[in-house]
Design an enzyme around this catalytic site. Structure first.
Site, PDB file in Angstrom:
ATOM      1  N   GLY A 139       0.794  -1.228   0.000  1.00  0.00           N
ATOM      2  CA  GLY A 139       0.000   0.000   0.000  1.00  0.00           C
ATOM      3  C   GLY A 139       0.823   1.272   0.000  1.00  0.00           C
ATOM      4  CG  HIS A 140       3.874   3.969   2.026  1.00  0.00           C
ATOM      5  ND1 HIS A 140       5.200   4.331   1.905  1.00  0.00           N
ATOM      6  CD2 HIS A 140       3.218   5.077   2.425  1.00  0.00           C
ATOM      7  CE1 HIS A 140       5.344   5.597   2.259  1.00  0.00           C
ATOM      8  NE2 HIS A 140       4.153   6.062   2.566  1.00  0.00           N
ATOM      9  CG  PHE A 141       3.580   5.142  -2.459  1.00  0.00           C
ATOM     10  CD1 PHE A 141       2.431   5.748  -1.956  1.00  0.00           C
ATOM     11  CD2 PHE A 141       4.806   5.624  -2.041  1.00  0.00           C
ATOM     12  CE1 PHE A 141       2.514   6.830  -1.106  1.00  0.00           C
ATOM     13  CE2 PHE A 141       4.889   6.708  -1.181  1.00  0.00           C
ATOM     14  CZ  PHE A 141       3.742   7.312  -0.706  1.00  0.00           C
ATOM     15  CB  VAL A 145       8.771   4.631  -0.347  1.00  0.00           C
ATOM     16  CG1 VAL A 145       9.496   5.531   0.625  1.00  0.00           C
ATOM     17  CG2 VAL A 145       9.169   4.961  -1.781  1.00  0.00           C
TER      18      VAL A 145
END
Length: 148
Positions: free
Chosen positions: A54-56, A61
């Site tokens: 989810g990041h990203f 990251v």
């Protein structure tokens, strides 16, 4: 008398000091430890870490807040390794002058350093850094409160 924790040590010993557990234990290994004074630890950042989907999704990251949390957990090892603090919890009480200097990606290894510079009763402060190789990734001054 030999020191209670001989370095280097891994998660099995870290879990004797910190109350954190997976998936929120962000320190893999402690390479240097002077209880109450200084600690050096590592975190291997893996593509399978829980936050990357989810990041990203298209640019994985490590979130800055998790880098700060890894620095705080590292500092907590130094504080909670002291005999009088064993079995307690060190709560994160503040962060000052935090700066992020480099993106942390899968495959990176974070070297986390925290030097405790002040302790008054249950409240303390330390200067923490996170490096990838020779590059500074993040730094900040951490304040903590040890539960009494």
């Amino acid at each position: 008398m030999p020191p209670p924790f001989r370095t280097p040590f891994g998660r099995d010993v870290i879990e004797q000091i910190l109350p954190h557990r997976d998936p929120f234990l962000l320190v893999d290994e402690v390479t240097e430890l002077e209880p109450g004074r200084r600690v050096v630890a590592r975190r291997s950042v893996d593509a399978g870490d829980w936050w990357f989907p989810g990041h990203f999704p298209d640019r994985p990251v490590m979130p800055g807040v998790l880098i700060v949390e890894a620095m705080a957990q590292t500092g907590a090892v130094a504080v909670l390794a002291e005999e009088e603090n064993r079995g307690r919890i060190a709560f994160f009480a503040g962060i000052d002058d935090c700066r992020f200097k480099r993106v942390v990606e899968p495959g990176d290894t974070l070297t986390l350093i925290c030097e405790i510079d002040q302790i008054r009763g249950p409240i303390g402060r330390g200067k923490a850094t996170a490096h990838v190789g020779d590059e500074l990734a993040a730094r900040g001054t951490l304040t903590f409160a040890v539960e009494r």
